[in-house]
Scaffold this motif. Sequence first.
Motif, PDB file in Angstrom:
ATOM      1  N   GLY A   1      40.250  38.543  16.456  1.00 41.23           N
ATOM      2  CA  GLY A   1      41.634  38.257  15.591  1.00 41.23           C
ATOM      3  C   GLY A   1      42.643  38.509  16.440  1.00 41.23           C
ATOM      4  N   GLN A   2      43.376  39.535  16.742  1.00 36.33           N
ATOM      5  CA  GLN A   2      44.708  39.229  17.598  1.00 36.33           C
ATOM      6  C   GLN A   2      44.873  38.674  18.808  1.00 36.33           C
TER       7      GLN A   2
ATOM      8  N   GLY B   1      59.068  41.167  25.628  1.00 38.91           N
ATOM      9  CA  GLY B   1      58.168  40.173  25.181  1.00 38.91           C
ATOM     10  C   GLY B   1      59.017  39.020  24.494  1.00 38.91           C
ATOM     11  N   ALA B   2      58.056  38.136  24.137  1.00 36.37           N
ATOM     12  CA  ALA B   2      58.637  36.981  23.409  1.00 36.37           C
ATOM     13  C   ALA B   2      59.280  37.576  22.068  1.00 36.37           C
ATOM     14  N   TYR B   3      58.684  38.510  21.539  1.00 35.29           N
ATOM     15  CA  TYR B   3      59.167  39.141  20.374  1.00 35.29           C
ATOM     16  C   TYR B   3      60.681  39.182  20.339  1.00 35.29           C
TER      17      TYR B   3
ATOM     18  N   LEU C   1      63.046  36.505  20.338  1.00 32.88           N
ATOM     19  CA  LEU C   1      63.276  35.981  19.136  1.00 32.88           C
ATOM     20  C   LEU C   1      64.149  36.795  18.219  1.00 32.88           C
TER      21      LEU C   1
ATOM     22  N   PHE D   1      54.542  31.856  13.437  1.00 32.01           N
ATOM     23  CA  PHE D   1      54.405  33.026  13.896  1.00 32.01           C
ATOM     24  C   PHE D   1      55.152  34.132  12.887  1.00 32.01           C
TER      25      PHE D   1
ATOM     26  N   TYR E   1      59.111  35.447  12.401  1.00 37.53           N
ATOM     27  CA  TYR E   1      60.292  34.822  12.102  1.00 37.53           C
ATOM     28  C   TYR E   1      61.022  35.147  10.889  1.00 37.53           C
TER      29      TYR E   1
ATOM     30  N   ASN F   1      57.657  25.799  17.036  1.00 40.28           N
ATOM     31  CA  ASN F   1      56.711  26.670  17.878  1.00 40.28           C
ATOM     32  C   ASN F   1      55.707  25.699  18.313  1.00 40.28           C
TER      33      ASN F   1
ATOM     34  N   ASP G   1      59.918  28.386  20.245  1.00 36.13           N
ATOM     35  CA  ASP G   1      59.056  29.396  20.747  1.00 36.13           C
ATOM     36  C   ASP G   1      57.935  28.529  21.504  1.00 36.13           C
TER      37      ASP G   1
ATOM     38  N   VAL H   1      55.697  30.191  23.976  1.00 36.71           N
ATOM     39  CA  VAL H   1      54.825  31.060  24.540  1.00 36.71           C
ATOM     40  C   VAL H   1      53.366  30.620  25.132  1.00 36.71           C
TER      41      VAL H   1
ATOM     42  N   SER I   1      56.943  33.780  27.313  1.00 35.94           N
ATOM     43  CA  SER I   1      56.245  35.171  27.245  1.00 35.94           C
ATOM     44  C   SER I   1      55.386  35.223  28.694  1.00 35.94           C
TER      45      SER I   1
ATOM     46  N   LYS J   1      51.448  36.031  27.664  1.00 35.70           N
ATOM     47  CA  LYS J   1      50.777  34.800  27.562  1.00 35.70           C
ATOM     48  C   LYS J   1      50.683  33.867  28.833  1.00 35.70           C
TER      49      LYS J   1
ATOM     50  N   LYS K   1      54.658  43.215  28.184  1.00 35.37           N
ATOM     51  CA  LYS K   1      55.797  42.824  27.364  1.00 35.37           C
ATOM     52  C   LYS K   1      57.098  42.410  28.059  1.00 35.37           C
TER      53      LYS K   1
ATOM     54  N   ARG L   1      41.733  32.070  11.015  1.00 37.47           N
ATOM     55  CA  ARG L   1      42.148  31.904  12.593  1.00 37.47           C
ATOM     56  C   ARG L   1      41.237  32.844  13.492  1.00 37.47           C
TER      57      ARG L   1
HETATM   58  N1  IK2 Z   1      55.439  33.925  19.635  1.00 37.69           N
HETATM   59  C1  IK2 Z   1      54.407  33.532  19.317  1.00 37.69           C
HETATM   60  C2  IK2 Z   1      54.107  32.014  18.465  1.00 37.69           C
HETATM   61  C3  IK2 Z   1      53.209  34.349  19.412  1.00 37.69           C
HETATM   62  O1  IK2 Z   1      52.064  33.849  19.109  1.00 37.69           O
HETATM   63  C4  IK2 Z   1      53.590  35.468  20.011  1.00 37.69           C
HETATM   64  C5  IK2 Z   1      52.478  36.551  20.063  1.00 37.69           C
HETATM   65  N2  IK2 Z   1      51.174  36.491  19.397  1.00 37.69           N
HETATM   66  O2  IK2 Z   1      50.318  37.362  19.656  1.00 37.69           O
HETATM   67  C6  IK2 Z   1      49.786  37.884  18.291  1.00 37.69           C
HETATM   68  C7  IK2 Z   1      48.873  36.948  17.680  1.00 37.69           C
HETATM   69  O3  IK2 Z   1      49.327  35.731  17.104  1.00 37.69           O
HETATM   70  O4  IK2 Z   1      47.779  37.063  17.380  1.00 37.69           O
HETATM   71  C8  IK2 Z   1      54.941  36.120  20.277  1.00 37.69           C
HETATM   72  C9  IK2 Z   1      55.752  34.937  20.166  1.00 37.69           C
HETATM   73  C10 IK2 Z   1      55.079  37.374  20.841  1.00 37.69           C
HETATM   74  O5  IK2 Z   1      54.794  37.335  22.454  1.00 37.69           O
HETATM   75  P1  IK2 Z   1      55.102  38.647  23.117  1.00 37.69           P
HETATM   76  O6  IK2 Z   1      53.708  39.422  23.212  1.00 37.69           O
HETATM   77  O7  IK2 Z   1      55.420  38.126  24.441  1.00 37.69           O
HETATM   78  O8  IK2 Z   1      56.241  39.543  22.525  1.00 37.69           O
END
Ligand code: IK2
Length: 446
Positions: free
Chosen positions: A60-61, A125-127, A130, A151, A154, A206, A238, A240, A269, A272, A280, A422
């Motif tokens: 999953g994640q 983190g990328a979170y 954003l 993702f 957004y 992305n 994005d 990552v 990120s 990743k 993070k 997915r």
């Molecule tokens: N942007 C994208 C496109 C990401 O996929 C992620 C992290 N995604 O992970 C969860 C999943 O899809 O299963 C991020 C940003 C966030 O990245 P970070 O972990 O560096 O905050």
Amino acid sequence: MGIISNLAAGLTVIRRSCTRSHRQIIMSRRFHARRTDGVDKNVWVEFTQLAADYKAVNLGQGFPDFSPPPFIQEAFCKAVGGGPPMHQYTRAFGHPPLVKSLAKFFSRIVGHEIDPFEDILVTVGAYQALFCAFQALVDEGDEVIIVEPFFDCYQPMVVMAGGKAVYVPLRPKVEGGAVLSSGDWVLSAEELASKITPHTKAIVINTPNNPLGKVYKTEELQMIADLCIKHDLLCISDEVYEWLTYDGAKHVKIASLPGMWERTITVGSAGKTFSATGWKVGWAISSGHIIKHMKTIHQNTVYHSATAAQEAVAHGFEREYQLFGTPESYFQQLPAMLHHKRKKLASCLESVGLQPIMPEGGYFMIADISSLKVDLNDQSTKDESYDFRFVKWLIKEKGLATIPVSAFYSPEHSKEFDKYIRFCFVKEDSTLEAAENILRKWSQGQ
Ligand code: IK2
């Protein structure tokens, strides 16, 4: 007497609970801000919990279930043992060794001299990169074009900034055959242009894409760049999964195209990049005139991310700078390892009659589930989309966790894409084999 006193006690309980729930409703109406309305659901929170509850094999994640490479773990341990400064606050906008190594590394890639202190913001983190971008750059009433699938964060981030999300889907081009690769999913220049209005502020892309795995080609990026320049728009890119491309696909930074540096925010990120998602550490790279507004949001929210983790990531980038393009570089080794895992998962899905879309990049593979006949008449989930119900069933009944793809679409387009789920293939081979066993047994009717 006994009956009467029991009844009285029962009535008191009912009265109390009514009063309590009534009071809770009034309080929850008063003690909340409207920006949280409609954005309370989160696919990661929901499905990660469900996978844990059912002890499912977890594809999953998107996180590796293997360890980060030894060099980055050693750098982290060294940082933690590096004395008091490693355990205290550092510079708010990025630990100096990290911003310097990011600037050195990415200047070479973007073809632009990046200023470590003006053009980079290190985030949680990328979170959070954003979040800072949307908060700092989107005003009430601004429109932000998001390319689907996207993702999921957004959309709530645009809404929480007071903006309006406008969607354009990548569409599979079906020209006399099955859609086999993420490269077959394309963005229509006309459709994208038709969404631009005087209120449009930014376009969000992305690449490599989550969940599809599409890696945008230079021509596709040029088309987006031309629109950004023509209409004076920002681009939030994005990236990552930038090091994870397969079968010769090449990641191109839209910021490196002429006229784009000063209007693009590139999000990255370390999670990743170095297979350490729990650290993070992320970043935004852009022109100083954009980053300065993101710094304002950052300094008033989290201030900075963990010092020791930033120190370790700085070492990681220093190492990669020296080894860039060589077989020892982790940015070569990781995609090579994932290339095999991607193939392993694809042949497993094909062997049970599923049609995977081969990703050109990233962590994920989506597959069409419409050929699988499953009774999904569970009343508790009947209002949900097909893929959500399917994934819940798969977790509960078969012990395999995946993610529904309509979670990456707007409500207006999710119905068109709810026949996909997915799978994350950044997992130990043993995890992929456990998933394969589940699917095989199921296909054999066991
Ligand atoms: N942007 C994208 C496109 C990401 O996929 C992620 C992290 N995604 O992970 C969860 C999943 O899809 O299963 C991020 C940003 C966030 O990245 P970070 O972990 O560096 O905050």
